[in-house]
Design an enzyme around this catalytic site. Structure first.
Site, short mmCIF file in Angstrom:
data_model
loop_
_atom_site.label_atom_id
_atom_site.label_comp_id
_atom_site.label_asym_id
_atom_site.label_seq_id
_atom_site.Cartn_x
_atom_site.Cartn_y
_atom_site.Cartn_z
N LYS A 156 0.84 -1.19 0.00
CA LYS A 156 0.00 0.00 0.00
C LYS A 156 0.88 1.25 0.00
O LYS A 156 1.84 1.34 0.77
CB LYS A 156 -0.90 -0.03 1.24
CG LYS A 156 -1.95 1.05 1.31
CD LYS A 156 -2.83 0.82 2.52
CE LYS A 156 -3.90 1.88 2.68
NZ LYS A 156 -4.77 1.62 3.84
N SER A 231 -9.41 1.62 3.15
CA SER A 231 -8.55 2.42 2.31
C SER A 231 -7.51 1.59 1.54
O SER A 231 -6.78 2.13 0.72
CB SER A 231 -7.81 3.44 3.19
OG SER A 231 -6.98 2.80 4.16
N SER A 255 -9.77 -0.85 7.27
CA SER A 255 -9.17 -0.58 5.96
C SER A 255 -8.62 -1.80 5.25
O SER A 255 -8.41 -1.77 4.03
CB SER A 255 -8.06 0.46 6.11
OG SER A 255 -8.58 1.69 6.53
#
Length: 551
Positions: A156, A231, A255
């Site tokens: 990420k 996210s 997330s």
């Protein structure tokens, strides 16, 4: 005689104290009832604007399908791949090349990659193959020292990878480049992982929808008109489309778990401090940061979860028993269908209800009612918004970015002139309200409920129990619909607040052929129980299903 008087006084004091506690509890219940009604009304009003907008966004997205998955290397679990690479049966270069090709196929459709390092990854893979060919270490040494040797990994973008973009989805005058690896990325490298790229995330990871003004909107491989969640949406899109196998995510309020549920893979939030929480953008100096926030593990195959978490784990952090043999028949299973009588969250979608009931029946789980879960949203929001010195667009800047204020940024946003997205703009006012206008007695009461709820779960689960719970009330919705569903995230964020490990596990498809996830929770340090249950769910329900393709 005095003893009787003393006993009577003690009794009266206890009655008075109990009465005060009851009055206090009733006061906070009524306050929460009023807040919930206000929030529910706000969500309803938001829906008047949000729902039409979601249809407009969907109408602009073409209903493409992904290219078919043709290379068999793309459908081998990491556990098997690692074993075949270190024994020389498969070359790391071939595996890395296969994933690079797949990334190039699907990313123009999904928009999940922020920045790639494909050439560097190929060089590293060739070096690994040369090392293995020279037999400098035994297979046992490689398995122990470098458990994911030669296996491609994606990261990420909010986690620092040296030399790569690390903006956290922000539109900055000067692009932020990571000067060194975050501790978790350093561990991935030490474990032999080959890093391919950094993936898309919402601005400052502040939304459950993956979009920003730098990279744009990431789409769901099962239906491009649906959200991939957030996210960690970039990781989810790549892993579920076979463009990645294992990925490092983050989780502060679901997330890792929500994107995994929306795309039919496995997303795990580890026990606090088992993985280093540092080296992330945004950062935070609050001492409780690591209790809420943690890098997470996302995998297409459940059997890869313990392998990836082992590769990520902080050597000086909280130890986990990842190699412990688990007897599924000896685990205590519990479940609860919803978050209690809050009158706030949306009803659970019937297909999700049916899937959870199937899981409950399979494990013969015991139904429980944890009444303090009624405070899930209250305690989670208040706890997180009270964290000190968390980086936002209002934080003192050190990279040439001009400072801004909430009033100025709100005006710019509603005039269409802001470089930031709505969640980043409103986080400042929300923090200000919670930190300055919520009565201290209210915050103290919620802190007390947090500790009591944590004790409730510890007493229930012990060291050999798991809790079966929804991830979210619905499967993947249309893009941006999350803005009138924000309160539904309490199913996930409460376990960040309590500091419990939790995972979203794929258990089937709904009537629209969208993945369904179920949440499995255990006591801190008992991540291995979650992994054992995840593997059984994969065995029972089939696990990951390839997204529709045009082949």
């Amino acid at each position: 005689m005095l003893s009787y008087v003393f006993a009577a006084v003690q009794l009266l004091l206890r009655i008075f104290s109990k009465g005060c506690r009851m009055i206090k509890r009733e006061f906070h219940k009524r306050m929460s009832w009023a807040i919930r009604r206000l929030l529910r009304g706000a969500m309803h009003v938001f829906s008047w604007f949000v729902v039409p907008y979601t249809y407009l966004v969907s109408a602009r997205i073409r209903s493409n399908r992904l290219p078919p998955i043709e290379n068999p290397l793309l459908q081998i679990p990491a556990v098997t791949l690692a074993a075949k690479i270190r024994t020389g049966q498969i070359k790391s270069e071939d595996v890395v090349s296969a994933y690079i090709e797949r990334c190039r196929q699907v990313n123009p459709i999904l928009n999940a990659i922020v920045e790639e390092r494909f050439e560097h990854a190929l060089q590293e893979a060739r070096q690994i193959d040369d090392e293995i060919a020279k037999k400098l270490r035994t297979e046992e040494q490689m398995m122990t020292e470098t458990p994911i040797l030669g296996v491609p990994v994606t990261i990420k973008e909010s986690l620092a990878v040296k030399g790569m973009s690390n903006t956290g989805g922000r539109k900055l005058k000067k692009k932020r480049i990571a000067q060194q690896d975050s501790p978790v990325v350093e561990q991935i490298r030490k474990s032999g992982g080959v890093i391919l790229l950094v993936s898309n995330t919402p601005e400052l990871c502040l939304c459950w929808e993956t979009y920003n003004k730098c990279t744009g909107l990431t789409k769901n491989p099962y239906n491009l008109k649906r959200t991939v969640g957030g996210s960690s949406g970039g990781e989810a899109a790549l892993i579920s489309s076979a463009a990645s196998l294992i990925g490092v995510t983050t989780d502060i309020a679901g997330s890792s778990r929500l994107p995994a549920a929306f795309v039919g893979v496995f997303g795990h939030k580890p026990s606090p401090f088992s993985v280093s929480p540092y080296g992330h953008n945004p950062s935070c100096e609050d001492e409780s940061w690591g209790n809420f926030f943690t890098p997470g593990a996302m995998c297409r195959y459940a059997e890869d979860l313990p392998l990836l978490l082992k590769a990520m784990s902080d050597p000086s952090g909280v130890p986990l028993s990842l190699e412990t043999t688990v007897n599924l028949t000896e685990i205590n299973y519990f479940y609860m269908e919803n978050d209690g009588p809050t009158g706030l969250t949306e009803p659970i979608q019937p297909d999700i209800q049916a899937a959870i009931q199937n899981v409950v029946n399979h494990f013969n789980a015991e139904k429980v009612h944890l009444k303090r879960l009624i405070w899930a949203l209250d305690i989670s929001i208040c706890k997180m918004l009270r964290m000190k010195n968390i980086e936002t667009i209002y934080t003192q800047q050190h990279d040439g970015q001009p400072n801004t204020t909430a009033g100025k940024e709100l005006l710019k946003y509603f005039c269409g002139c802001s470089d930031s997205d709505l969640p980043s703009v409103v986080i400042g006012p929300m923090q200000h309200i919670v930190q300055n206008y919520i009565p201290s007695s209210r915050l103290a009461f919620l802190d007390e409920q947090t500790e009591l709820l944590r004790k409730d779960f510890l007493d229930l689960l012990g060291k050999n129990g798991v809790f079966i719970y929804p991830v979210f009330p619905n499967t993947a919705h249309r893009h941006f619909a999350i803005f009138h569903k924000l309160v539904d995230t309490s199913y996930m964020m409460v376990f960040n607040t309590l500091g419990f490990p939790a995972a979203s596990c794929m258990v089937g498809l709904d009537r629209e052929k969208l993945p369904i996830g179920v949440q499995i929770v255990a006591s801190p340090g008992q991540d291995h129980l979650i992994f054992a249950v995840a593997q059984e769910l994969e065995r029972k329900y089939g696990g990951w299903v390839p997204p529709p393709s045009h082949g």
